[in-house]
Design a protein around this motif. Structure first.
Motif, PDB file in Angstrom:
ATOM      1  N   GLY A 149       6.361  50.171 -13.342  1.00  0.00           N
ATOM      2  CA  GLY A 149       5.072  49.985 -13.921  1.00  0.00           C
ATOM      3  C   GLY A 149       5.064  48.716 -14.386  1.00  0.00           C
ATOM      4  N   SER A 150       6.080  47.958 -15.240  1.00  0.00           N
ATOM      5  CA  SER A 150       6.288  46.955 -16.053  1.00  0.00           C
ATOM      6  C   SER A 150       6.644  45.684 -15.070  1.00  0.00           C
ATOM      7  N   MET A 151       7.632  45.962 -14.073  1.00  0.00           N
ATOM      8  CA  MET A 151       8.064  44.955 -13.224  1.00  0.00           C
ATOM      9  C   MET A 151       6.966  44.393 -12.374  1.00  0.00           C
ATOM     10  N   VAL A 152       6.170  45.223 -11.859  1.00  0.00           N
ATOM     11  CA  VAL A 152       4.911  44.767 -10.796  1.00  0.00           C
ATOM     12  C   VAL A 152       4.121  43.704 -11.359  1.00  0.00           C
ATOM     13  N   MET A 153       4.245  43.626 -12.745  1.00  0.00           N
ATOM     14  CA  MET A 153       3.120  42.518 -13.304  1.00  0.00           C
ATOM     15  C   MET A 153       4.189  41.136 -13.132  1.00  0.00           C
ATOM     16  N   ALA A 154       5.221  41.102 -12.646  1.00  0.00           N
ATOM     17  CA  ALA A 154       5.946  39.684 -12.533  1.00  0.00           C
ATOM     18  C   ALA A 154       5.628  38.980 -11.175  1.00  0.00           C
ATOM     19  N   PRO A 155       5.889  37.765 -11.164  1.00  0.00           N
ATOM     20  CA  PRO A 155       5.551  36.955  -9.893  1.00  0.00           C
ATOM     21  C   PRO A 155       6.794  37.744  -8.745  1.00  0.00           C
ATOM     22  N   LYS A 156       7.889  38.182  -9.136  1.00  0.00           N
ATOM     23  CA  LYS A 156       8.896  38.758  -8.184  1.00  0.00           C
ATOM     24  C   LYS A 156       9.604  39.789  -9.243  1.00  0.00           C
ATOM     25  N   ILE A 157      10.404  40.565  -8.450  1.00  0.00           N
ATOM     26  CA  ILE A 157      11.216  41.530  -9.029  1.00  0.00           C
ATOM     27  C   ILE A 157      12.882  41.183  -8.976  1.00  0.00           C
ATOM     28  N   VAL A 205      16.303  35.355  -9.320  1.00  0.00           N
ATOM     29  CA  VAL A 205      14.786  35.192  -9.574  1.00  0.00           C
ATOM     30  C   VAL A 205      14.377  33.725  -9.767  1.00  0.00           C
ATOM     31  N   SER A 206      15.165  32.708 -10.320  1.00  0.00           N
ATOM     32  CA  SER A 206      14.763  31.442 -10.577  1.00  0.00           C
ATOM     33  C   SER A 206      13.463  31.328 -11.293  1.00  0.00           C
ATOM     34  N   ILE A 207      13.148  32.226 -12.195  1.00  0.00           N
ATOM     35  CA  ILE A 207      11.837  32.100 -13.136  1.00  0.00           C
ATOM     36  C   ILE A 207      12.446  32.681 -14.522  1.00  0.00           C
ATOM     37  N   PRO A 208      11.831  32.259 -15.615  1.00  0.00           N
ATOM     38  CA  PRO A 208      12.047  33.284 -16.759  1.00  0.00           C
ATOM     39  C   PRO A 208      12.109  34.673 -16.554  1.00  0.00           C
ATOM     40  N   GLY A 209      13.083  35.425 -17.345  1.00  0.00           N
ATOM     41  CA  GLY A 209      13.205  36.755 -17.248  1.00  0.00           C
ATOM     42  C   GLY A 209      13.528  37.384 -18.452  1.00  0.00           C
ATOM     43  N   TYR A 210      13.389  38.608 -18.672  1.00  0.00           N
ATOM     44  CA  TYR A 210      13.827  39.387 -19.526  1.00  0.00           C
ATOM     45  C   TYR A 210      14.573  40.784 -19.204  1.00  0.00           C
ATOM     46  N   GLY A 231      16.236  47.979 -29.915  1.00  0.00           N
ATOM     47  CA  GLY A 231      17.333  48.035 -29.165  1.00  0.00           C
ATOM     48  C   GLY A 231      17.759  46.812 -28.802  1.00  0.00           C
ATOM     49  N   LYS A 232      18.195  46.695 -27.524  1.00  0.00           N
ATOM     50  CA  LYS A 232      18.653  45.302 -27.200  1.00  0.00           C
ATOM     51  C   LYS A 232      17.951  44.779 -25.924  1.00  0.00           C
ATOM     52  N   TRP A 233      18.103  43.544 -26.020  1.00  0.00           N
ATOM     53  CA  TRP A 233      17.317  42.475 -24.805  1.00  0.00           C
ATOM     54  C   TRP A 233      17.850  41.315 -25.177  1.00  0.00           C
ATOM     55  N   LYS A 234      17.730  40.332 -23.920  1.00  0.00           N
ATOM     56  CA  LYS A 234      18.061  39.044 -23.566  1.00  0.00           C
ATOM     57  C   LYS A 234      17.072  38.430 -22.804  1.00  0.00           C
ATOM     58  N   ARG A 235      16.706  36.975 -23.148  1.00  0.00           N
ATOM     59  CA  ARG A 235      15.854  36.201 -22.360  1.00  0.00           C
ATOM     60  C   ARG A 235      16.606  35.273 -21.408  1.00  0.00           C
ATOM     61  N   PHE A 236      16.106  34.984 -20.341  1.00  0.00           N
ATOM     62  CA  PHE A 236      16.881  34.078 -19.370  1.00  0.00           C
ATOM     63  C   PHE A 236      15.923  33.070 -18.910  1.00  0.00           C
ATOM     64  N   ILE A 237      16.335  31.897 -19.046  1.00  0.00           N
ATOM     65  CA  ILE A 237      15.761  30.438 -18.902  1.00  0.00           C
ATOM     66  C   ILE A 237      16.451  29.917 -17.792  1.00  0.00           C
ATOM     67  N   PRO A 238      15.866  29.688 -16.332  1.00  0.00           N
ATOM     68  CA  PRO A 238      16.406  29.257 -15.286  1.00  0.00           C
ATOM     69  C   PRO A 238      16.457  27.669 -15.732  1.00  0.00           C
TER      70      PRO A 238
END
Length: 238
Positions: A149-157, A205-210, A231-238
């Motif tokens: 339900g959160s993932m669907v908001m993205a341009p791609k999964i 995915v080649s776009i920013p991601g979390y 908790g834990k999370w990480k941001r990814f920048i292409p």
């Protein structure tokens, strides 16, 4: 072939949206506070609609008892059972079969949409097919997503999360936000959801991601993105 279920929504269309994108629901005090801050009134005065559609597309969670647990607030993922004034069901697969006058006013009047996990592309397909995707940017409601339900908001999964395949193929989703989401990071029952695999996913995915664990959410309030985590999370920048 491009995914025909995808519509490119402009930043102007989506700038006013209020999204709380969780991995496992509103399951700690920080995420709960973030939700309350986004509402115009107390939870006890808010009406909610729960959307279980994504569950039917995923073999682990639907159809059957888990869908019932989500709808009735008996699941392990707090969403429906937070003390809303009222909770209704909005089943997207049914909407194309009834007139819009039967459901659009109901959606416009609700304060919160509670969108379950399951299969993100199945959910994406039915959001587009039902017409809810076109309606979402104009709503005042807070959108609370869990996992798919959160993932669907993205341009791609990302190909790693493709289960149910849309008619046109691909992994494209709604694109209401400009980043992708890798949920359930480090979950004990999901051995593939490691940080190492999240890094590989991010490259694909080649776009920013979390990547976010079940104690983390992403708050998107009128274009501003904020991490909410115990908790834990990480941001990814292409």
């Amino acid at each position: 072939m491009p995914n025909q279920d995808v519509k490119n929504f402009s930043s102007q269309e989506t700038s006013g949206m209020k999204l709380l994108l969780t991995s496992a629901g509103v399951n700690n005090s920080s995420i709960h506070k973030a939700l309350v801050d986004m509402l115009d009134k107390p939870i006890a005065e808010c009406s909610a609609l729960c959307i279980p559609t994504a569950m039917y597309g995923h073999p682990w969670v639907g159809p059957g008892v888990k869908a019932w647990e989500f709808i009735t607030g008996n699941s392990e993922n707090p969403m429906v059972d937070l003390g809303w004034k009222s909770v209704g069901i909005l089943e997207l697969t049914a909407l194309p079969s009834i007139g819009k006058d039967r459901w659009v006013p109901l959606v416009k009047e609700t304060d919160v949409l509670l969108v379950s996990g399951g299969d993100a592309l199945f959910l994406n397909h039915w959001m587009m097919e039902s017409g809810l995707a076109d309606l979402l940017p104009s709503l005042n409601a807070v959108y609370v997503g869990m996992s798919a339900g959160s993932m669907v908001m993205a341009p791609k999964i990302g190909e790693e999360f493709v289960g149910w395949r849309p008619p046109a193929g691909g992994d494209a989703a709604l694109g209401f936000v400009d980043f992708a989401l890798f949920p359930h990071l480090g979950h004990e029952l999901l051995p593939d959801n490691t940080l190492e695999n999240a890094e590989k996913w991010a490259e694909g995915v080649s776009i920013p991601g979390y990547a976010i664990d079940d104690q983390t959410a992403i708050k998107v309030n009128e274009g501003t993105v904020e991490m909410v985590s115990e908790g834990k999370w990480k941001r990814f920048i292409p």
